[in-house]
Write an enzyme that holds these catalytic residues in place. Structure first.
Site, short mmCIF file in Angstrom:
data_model
loop_
_atom_site.label_atom_id
_atom_site.label_comp_id
_atom_site.label_asym_id
_atom_site.label_seq_id
_atom_site.Cartn_x
_atom_site.Cartn_y
_atom_site.Cartn_z
N ASP A 299 -7.31 -1.21 -4.51
CA ASP A 299 -8.33 -1.04 -3.60
C ASP A 299 -9.11 0.35 -4.02
OD1 ASP A 299 -7.04 -2.59 -1.86
OD2 ASP A 299 -5.68 -1.05 -0.95
N ASP B 155 0.74 -1.21 0.00
CA ASP B 155 -0.10 0.11 0.06
C ASP B 155 1.00 1.16 -0.04
OD1 ASP B 155 -2.36 -1.44 0.01
OD2 ASP B 155 -2.46 -1.58 2.09
#
Length: 213
Positions: free
Chosen positions: A175, A142
């Site tokens: 995401d 991420d």
């Protein structure tokens, strides 16, 4: 050819997602960051071993189960997307479904392969090393970090008690694609599923009205 625009769009999302993840891995040290817009938006290199918000499944087989579940979800979403294309569903629904499918597959790539091909990425499972380790034990990279609010949850809060949290969790392109696809379906569901809306309206019209005495 009718499948190409939607699965091609999903493939572009996957390529962009993987390219940025690998760029972050090779250019920013773990827990390092690069400011983008002041102090509130940064590229922050972090690893997510579990699901959204860092939730993890217990036991040494938790990560394996999560990866297999994600893989199954990708297959199911891909099947319904292909069927929706064949049935000539609204274009907005197809684009949203492609974004969800591409995002889901992008994170499956991390979970399945990164533990093998990226040193130090595999999810730790203590001293136990089953035969499949570290296959299916990769951690998702991420990087998008919005530092609007940060702090620690009180210890009594279930799941997140005592954990550090920012107002917007750190996420990646995959995401964001899933989130945008789901939100689009929720916002325009009446437009995407007009036959369902018409059926609900007919049921309401056929319901007998109750007289108030």
């Amino acid at each position: 050819m009718r499948y190409l625009p939607y699965f091609g769009f999903a493939l572009l999302l996957i390529l962009a997602d993987q390219a940025l993840k690998l760029y972050i891995h090779f250019n920013i040290p773990l827990d390092g960051e690069i400011p983008v817009f002041g102090d509130w938006f940064k590229l922050h290199h972090t690893l997510n071993p579990g699901m959204a918000f860092g939730i993890e499944l217990g036991s040494e087989y938790g990560k394996l189960g999560l990866t297999l579940f994600r893989t199954l979800a990708v297959l199911v979403i891909g099947y319904f997307l292909a069927r929706a294309v064949r049935e000539k569903q609204p274009r907005g629904l197809l684009v949203s479904g492609a974004a969800i499918w591409g995002g889901a597959l992008g994170n499956v790539v991390d979970s399945t392969f990164y533990g093998v091909f990226i040193e130090g990425n595999a999810t730790p499972i203590g001293a136990i090393e089953p035969p499949f380790y570290p296959w299916f034990h990769g951690q998702v990279i991420d990087m998008f970090y919005f530092d609007i609010w940060k702090g620690y949850f009180p210890e009594y809060v279930p799941l997140w008690g005592g954990k550090y949290f920012s107002f917007f969790p750190i996420f990646n392109i995959a995401d964001a694609a899933i989130f945008c696809g789901v939100v689009a379906v929720l916002i325009w569901h009446k437009k995407f599923f007009p036959h369902v809306t018409e059926e609900e309206e007919r049921k309401k019209e056929n319901q007998p009205t109750q007289e108030v005495e």
